[in-house]
Design a protein around this motif. Structure first.
Motif, short mmCIF file in Angstrom:
data_model
loop_
_atom_site.label_atom_id
_atom_site.label_comp_id
_atom_site.label_asym_id
_atom_site.label_seq_id
_atom_site.Cartn_x
_atom_site.Cartn_y
_atom_site.Cartn_z
N PHE A 186 -1.09 -25.47 13.89
CA PHE A 186 0.25 -24.84 13.70
C PHE A 186 1.09 -24.87 14.74
O PHE A 186 2.11 -24.23 14.68
CB PHE A 186 -0.17 -23.14 13.62
N ALA A 187 1.11 -25.84 15.59
CA ALA A 187 2.25 -26.32 16.64
C ALA A 187 3.38 -26.76 15.76
O ALA A 187 3.10 -27.56 14.51
CB ALA A 187 1.60 -27.32 17.38
N PHE A 188 4.64 -26.08 15.99
CA PHE A 188 5.81 -26.14 15.24
C PHE A 188 5.78 -25.81 13.92
O PHE A 188 6.72 -26.25 13.08
CB PHE A 188 6.20 -27.84 15.18
N GLY A 189 4.94 -25.00 13.30
CA GLY A 189 5.04 -24.31 12.07
C GLY A 189 5.56 -23.12 12.17
O GLY A 189 6.41 -22.69 13.25
N TRP A 190 5.29 -22.20 11.28
CA TRP A 190 6.04 -20.81 11.31
C TRP A 190 4.93 -19.69 10.84
O TRP A 190 3.94 -19.97 10.25
CB TRP A 190 7.22 -20.53 10.45
N LEU A 191 5.33 -18.41 11.28
CA LEU A 191 4.27 -17.20 10.91
C LEU A 191 5.24 -16.32 10.14
O LEU A 191 6.25 -16.00 10.79
CB LEU A 191 3.83 -16.65 12.34
N ARG A 192 4.69 -15.82 9.05
CA ARG A 192 5.53 -14.93 8.38
C ARG A 192 4.64 -13.75 8.61
O ARG A 192 3.55 -13.37 8.13
CB ARG A 192 5.92 -15.12 6.96
N VAL A 193 5.10 -12.45 8.86
CA VAL A 193 4.52 -11.25 9.06
C VAL A 193 4.43 -10.42 7.81
O VAL A 193 5.52 -10.08 7.06
CB VAL A 193 5.10 -10.33 10.22
N ALA A 201 9.60 -11.18 8.07
CA ALA A 201 10.32 -11.89 9.23
C ALA A 201 9.39 -13.06 9.43
O ALA A 201 8.17 -13.15 9.22
CB ALA A 201 10.54 -11.08 10.48
N VAL A 202 10.18 -14.15 9.37
CA VAL A 202 9.66 -15.59 9.67
C VAL A 202 9.91 -15.82 11.29
O VAL A 202 10.93 -15.83 11.72
CB VAL A 202 10.17 -16.39 8.94
N LEU A 203 8.85 -16.19 12.06
CA LEU A 203 8.93 -16.67 13.18
C LEU A 203 8.46 -18.24 13.70
O LEU A 203 7.12 -18.17 12.96
CB LEU A 203 8.09 -15.45 14.40
N ARG A 204 9.05 -18.75 14.36
CA ARG A 204 8.63 -20.09 14.51
C ARG A 204 7.74 -20.26 15.84
O ARG A 204 7.68 -19.39 16.65
CB ARG A 204 9.78 -20.98 15.01
N VAL A 205 6.70 -20.94 15.46
CA VAL A 205 5.52 -21.34 16.53
C VAL A 205 6.21 -22.28 17.48
O VAL A 205 6.33 -23.45 17.13
CB VAL A 205 4.34 -21.86 15.91
N ARG A 206 6.58 -21.70 18.71
CA ARG A 206 7.41 -22.89 19.57
C ARG A 206 6.27 -23.84 20.36
O ARG A 206 6.75 -24.84 20.89
CB ARG A 206 7.92 -21.87 20.71
N ALA A 207 5.01 -23.22 20.65
CA ALA A 207 4.07 -24.02 21.40
C ALA A 207 2.64 -23.46 20.94
O ALA A 207 2.43 -22.25 20.40
CB ALA A 207 4.41 -23.87 22.83
N VAL A 208 1.67 -24.33 21.61
CA VAL A 208 0.18 -23.80 21.31
C VAL A 208 -0.52 -24.00 22.90
O VAL A 208 -0.18 -25.13 23.32
CB VAL A 208 -0.39 -24.74 20.26
N GLU A 209 -1.03 -22.93 23.13
CA GLU A 209 -1.65 -22.78 24.51
C GLU A 209 -3.08 -22.48 24.08
O GLU A 209 -3.36 -21.29 24.07
CB GLU A 209 -1.11 -21.96 25.44
#
Length: 271
Positions: A186-193, A201-209
């Protein structure tokens, strides 16, 4: 024949705004001292919201408008503006006769930059003519220009979209961990709540740790484990990922092997 507004010394005219957010929420406001219902939408009274001069041209030059007001209306809160819920929202603005409810649209466009000074906010509105300023011919790029699962990519969005629940929410509400998911997908993907104050709301996945997804902004207060979300996998837009992970190199919308500008600045080699 359309009505000529302000042709009389006294007229029953008010200003109205209509905002369609990207999460599907539509809001209506009017400068009148009571709510008005027209055009299939309830327009709430918001006398504190003031439009600036609306500039319209007959040329391809972009029209402009701006609206400002106090952070006092329940539908436009400080937290919503800061979280970007109104960024890129579609906007219409016009005049309405509060007796006959005859209305006319003066401006349509999208919300550009949103600023804040103390308890006041201002929003710059960009007209639809802004689209004309885009490059007709795409510029060359070593990475893919297509949106993942969008036009040009040809991959199915349904195939790479997953329903999930949050297994854990970090202390700052900007780091989340999904239950039963491979975070790296899901790196560089998005998340919808789906649940809570951020629903839609749609939030972008900025990074994966590790197993954590780092979002581009914190979730609303109250976000906790067990919240339902919809996740879209992401792509780093490189030819290697497009080929190895998605087997979609034939539709790569970039020029990964085109020499860059540094080739023009190289000195000739002396033999």
């Amino acid at each position: 024949m359309s009505r000529t507004w302000f042709s009389q010394p006294l007229e029953t005219v008010a200003v109205w705004w209509r905002i369609e957010r990207r999460d599907g929420v539509t809001l209506g406001f009017t400068s009148h001292d009571r709510d008005l219902v027209f055009g299939g939408l309830h327009h709430r009274t918001a006398p504190g919201m003031v439009p600036s001069a609306v500039r319209r041209t007959a040329t391809l030059e972009a029209d402009s408008a701006e609206v400002s007001g106090a952070l006092a209306h329940d539908a436009i809160g400080e937290a919503d503006l800061a979280s970007g819920l109104f960024d890129g929202a579609r906007v219409a603005m016009g005049l309405v006769d509060w007796e006959s409810l005859e209305a006319e649209t003066l401006f349509t466009g999208t919300v550009g930059s949103v600023g804040r000074e103390g308890q006041q906010f201002s929003a710059e509105l960009e007209s639809l003519k802004q689209v004309m300023a885009r490059d007709v011919v795409p510029r060359t790029s070593p990475t893919c220009r297509a949106e993942f699962c969008g036009e040009g990519c040809t991959l199915s969005g349904v195939r790479f979209t997953h329903e999930a629940t949050l297994a854990e929410v970090g202390a700052g509400r900007q780091w989340v961990r999904g239950a039963g998911l491979v975070a790296s997908d899901f790196a560089f993907g998005w998340l919808r709540v789906v649940d809570g104050q951020d629903a839609g709301a749609v939030l972008r996945v900025r990074a994966v740790e590790g197993e954590w997804l780092v979002l581009d902004r914190p979730l609303a207060i109250g976000a906790a484990a067990g919240m339902r979300v919809i996740l879209r996998e992401g792509c780093d837009h490189t030819i290697a990922t497009c080929s190895a992970r998605f087997a979609n190199a034939a539709n790569f919308q970039g020029e990964p092997y085109l020499p860059g500008n540094d080739l023009l600045t190289r000195y000739p080699a002396v033999q």
